[in-house]
Each structure stands twice: as C-alpha cells, then as structure tokens.
Scaffold this motif. Structure first.
Motif, PDB file in Angstrom:
ATOM      1  N   ARG A  84       0.838  -1.203   0.000  1.00 31.29           N
ATOM      2  CA  ARG A  84       0.000   0.000   0.000  1.00 31.29           C
ATOM      3  C   ARG A  84       0.866   1.243   0.000  1.00 31.29           C
ATOM      4  N   CYS A  85       0.320   2.313  -0.551  1.00 31.82           N
ATOM      5  CA  CYS A  85       1.001   3.602  -0.566  1.00 31.82           C
ATOM      6  C   CYS A  85       1.137   4.100   0.872  1.00 31.82           C
ATOM      7  N   PRO A  86       2.344   4.494   1.285  1.00 30.71           N
ATOM      8  CA  PRO A  86       2.519   5.002   2.645  1.00 30.71           C
ATOM      9  C   PRO A  86       1.857   6.365   2.860  1.00 30.71           C
ATOM     10  N   ASP A  87       1.504   7.054   1.789  1.00 24.55           N
ATOM     11  CA  ASP A  87       0.888   8.378   1.903  1.00 24.55           C
ATOM     12  C   ASP A  87      -0.636   8.318   1.951  1.00 24.55           C
ATOM     13  N   CYS A  88      -1.252   7.559   1.017  1.00 28.02           N
ATOM     14  CA  CYS A  88      -2.717   7.561   0.925  1.00 28.02           C
ATOM     15  C   CYS A  88      -3.358   6.216   1.277  1.00 28.02           C
ATOM     16  N   GLY A  89      -2.560   5.141   1.357  1.00 25.84           N
ATOM     17  CA  GLY A  89      -3.096   3.839   1.734  1.00 25.84           C
ATOM     18  C   GLY A  89      -3.683   3.015   0.607  1.00 25.84           C
ATOM     19  N   GLU A  90      -3.687   3.536  -0.598  1.00 30.25           N
ATOM     20  CA  GLU A  90      -4.227   2.791  -1.736  1.00 30.25           C
ATOM     21  C   GLU A  90      -3.306   1.625  -2.101  1.00 30.25           C
ATOM     22  N   PRO A  91      -3.879   0.500  -2.547  1.00 26.15           N
ATOM     23  CA  PRO A  91      -3.034  -0.612  -2.982  1.00 26.15           C
ATOM     24  C   PRO A  91      -2.242  -0.232  -4.240  1.00 26.15           C
ATOM     25  N   ASP A 141      -0.075  10.089  -7.611  1.00 25.88           N
ATOM     26  CA  ASP A 141       0.711  10.468  -8.779  1.00 25.88           C
ATOM     27  C   ASP A 141       2.152  10.779  -8.381  1.00 25.88           C
ATOM     28  N   THR A 142       2.729   9.849  -7.573  1.00 23.03           N
ATOM     29  CA  THR A 142       4.098  10.014  -7.100  1.00 23.03           C
ATOM     30  C   THR A 142       4.761   8.642  -6.976  1.00 23.03           C
ATOM     31  N   VAL A 143       6.080   8.632  -6.821  1.00 22.31           N
ATOM     32  CA  VAL A 143       6.840   7.392  -6.637  1.00 22.31           C
ATOM     33  C   VAL A 143       7.023   7.164  -5.144  1.00 22.31           C
ATOM     34  N   VAL A 144       6.710   5.935  -4.701  1.00 21.50           N
ATOM     35  CA  VAL A 144       6.769   5.601  -3.273  1.00 21.50           C
ATOM     36  C   VAL A 144       7.397   4.233  -3.086  1.00 21.50           C
ATOM     37  N   ALA A 145       7.754   3.936  -1.840  1.00 24.28           N
ATOM     38  CA  ALA A 145       8.182   2.597  -1.435  1.00 24.28           C
ATOM     39  C   ALA A 145       6.978   1.960  -0.746  1.00 24.28           C
ATOM     40  N   PRO A 146       6.257   1.065  -1.430  1.00 22.91           N
ATOM     41  CA  PRO A 146       5.046   0.474  -0.849  1.00 22.91           C
ATOM     42  C   PRO A 146       5.318  -0.210   0.482  1.00 22.91           C
TER      43      PRO A 146
END
Length: 50
Positions: A10-17, A44-49
């Motif tokens: 999941r995205c650490p920012d918004c929680g979306e899968p 719309d960003t690059v994250v470490a899930p």
C-alpha cells in the motif's frame, strides 16, 4: 510488504493498494533484503510500498 501477487503493498501516503504493473525499480538493500519503488496512481508520485 504485502504477499498478494497482484499488489506490492500500500502507498505510505494515501493507503491505496499499489499493483505490480506499477513497479518501477527493484533492488537489493545493504542488509540483503529487497527494496522497491513503484508509482502510486492516486498520489501520482513514486513511493516505497508498505
């Protein structure tokens, strides 16, 4: 990290899968574990899930 084959976690920012199709980089960390960077389509960003 999520063990579901269809998602990376999941995205650490918004929680979306974050789906495997959004994987950008997979690398080995200094401690021998695997790290990943993927695109979150909601943020719309690059994250470490997580």
């Amino acid at each position: 990290m999520n063990t579901d084959e269809a998602t990376l976690g999941r995205c650490p920012d918004c929680g979306e899968p974050i789906h495997r199709a959004r994987l950008l980089v997979e690398y080995e960390k200094d401690d021998g574990t695997v790290g990943i960077w993927a695109e979150c389509t909601s943020c719309d960003t690059v994250v470490a899930p997580e």
